[in-house]
Design an enzyme around this catalytic site. Sequence first.
Site, PDB file in Angstrom:
ATOM      1  N   CYS A   1       0.794  -1.185  -0.054  1.00  0.00           N
ATOM      2  CA  CYS A   1      -0.322   0.332  -0.063  1.00  0.00           C
ATOM      3  C   CYS A   1       0.466   1.135  -0.013  1.00  0.00           C
ATOM      4  CB  CYS A   1      -0.810  -0.022   1.290  1.00  0.00           C
ATOM      5  SG  CYS A   1      -1.637   0.705   1.069  1.00  0.00           S
TER       6      CYS A   1
ATOM      7  N   HIS B   1      -3.568  -4.710  -0.002  1.00  0.00           N
ATOM      8  CA  HIS B   1      -2.716  -5.323   0.910  1.00  0.00           C
ATOM      9  C   HIS B   1      -2.674  -6.770   1.662  1.00  0.00           C
ATOM     10  CE1 HIS B   1      -2.695  -1.605   4.241  1.00  0.00           C
ATOM     11  NE2 HIS B   1      -4.768  -1.812   2.825  1.00  0.00           N
TER      12      HIS B   1
ATOM     13  N   GLU C   1      -1.516  -8.668   3.651  1.00  0.00           N
ATOM     14  CA  GLU C   1      -2.197  -9.381   4.857  1.00  0.00           C
ATOM     15  C   GLU C   1      -3.171  -9.632   5.606  1.00  0.00           C
ATOM     16  OE1 GLU C   1      -0.879  -6.166   3.872  1.00  0.00           O
ATOM     17  OE2 GLU C   1      -2.084  -4.477   5.840  1.00  0.00           O
TER      18      GLU C   1
END
Lengths: 266, 210
Positions: free
Chosen positions: B82, B183, B185
Amino acid sequence: MVLTRRLIACFDVRDGRLTKARQFQDNVDVGDPVEFAARLYEDGIDEIVFYDITASSERREIDLVTVERVAEVVFVPFTVGGGIRSVEDMRAVLKAGAEKVSIDSMAVRDPSLITAGARAFGSQCIVVSMQVRAVPARAEVPSGYEIAIDGARVMTGMDAVVWAERAAGLGAGELVVNSVDQDGTHAGYDLEITRRVAQAVNVPVVASGGAGTVAHVAAAYLEADAQAAIVSSMLYSPRLAEHYSVRELKEELMAIAGVEMRPPGS
Amino acid sequence: MGQDVGVIDYAAGNSPSVLRALQHLSIPARPVSRPEEIAGCSHVILPGVGAAGATMASLTESGLTAALTDAVLGGLPYVGICIGLQVLFDQSEEDDAKCLGWLPGTVRRLPAGVRVPQIGWNLVRSTAVHGADVGTPIDGYFYFVNSYVVHPSDSAVVVAEADYGCPFPAAVRSGSIFATQFHLEKSGPAGLALLRAVLTDGVRREGAWC
């Protein structure tokens, strides 16, 4: 190829337990929130929201232990709301593993909290959740929808559409429109106010309160133009005899209603 | 050569989320908040959820801007997430921030006509020419939260794209640099699988890709 609509699971967590309320009352115990969150993650939920996550209903401390336990097993976005009074509270919740914080009554009492949170963590982090009630339209509430606070017990005299525009202008990155009237009824979202808020602001809008069928969820996306819809009863309420899995819900939304979603299992 | 993945920990970052994801993948990792902690890392990950200006100010204040530049331009594999993608370029419209400038290009606000921020799962596709170079295909649904997108001067660095109002770069790669706008994660099993891939076989320590 467009951004898909999101399906968000909402949990009311009190004293470390998942509960289910109806119109903000009569919470009944459902189970261990971490176990439920993990199961819904595996099942393909797009986001998870924990509300009113307090360790003690008297002292009203945010239950950071439960936030951390959820963050260890859920690798989709996770929002925490309830009990957040300051930028420091936000920081603690984010450090514990939330991606976003949701503020509600505190944002109404002190709108500068929206801006302070957005400055510290970015607008994308700050969700303003609005409790709306249908009322007869009057001069100060021209939309016929009024903002309620404090567990929807206190009416504010603020117009929901005006508040939505103001909250977005102050830095909210997302707005949740929760209908107090529909909450927990399984009778469908209030599409009217959801649509009016979605038309009034340029940030994503989340429909909340009242989903009981796939058609209700589809209508939130396709008729009210909500970017996301919150479901809870349909997934786990003890007041409903039959529950949906996330996979079933998404498959029906995609196949029957033609909604673009992240396919289950992807 | 060290074994740990270093996750840059700064004021507005979400390093705990990335560390949790790595722990879940059983990949040894530790937070990095000071320049000397970069030594011994197999990779560095710069995650981010905040604003470009605040991120750059925080990195520079802690001395990490200079240390990361030396290490990454010297070949240390870098993974940006990001904001960690956006700061790779010269300049961001957000806060009019001067960024790292490791890759030529700018960062601009999403076009008018779409809701901003973009929040949600978007379909990412490998770009035809470069997709095969990534080491793992980047096709599928990933989670985005962004108000700005990158505009690389050299489109050859773009290895995957998505659409939001217009096509935009979803992932870039250049030398030992790999970065995603989405993202990793928080993109469910697909994100975790890609994160594992880029840390194991997807990002090489030295040399060019092509």
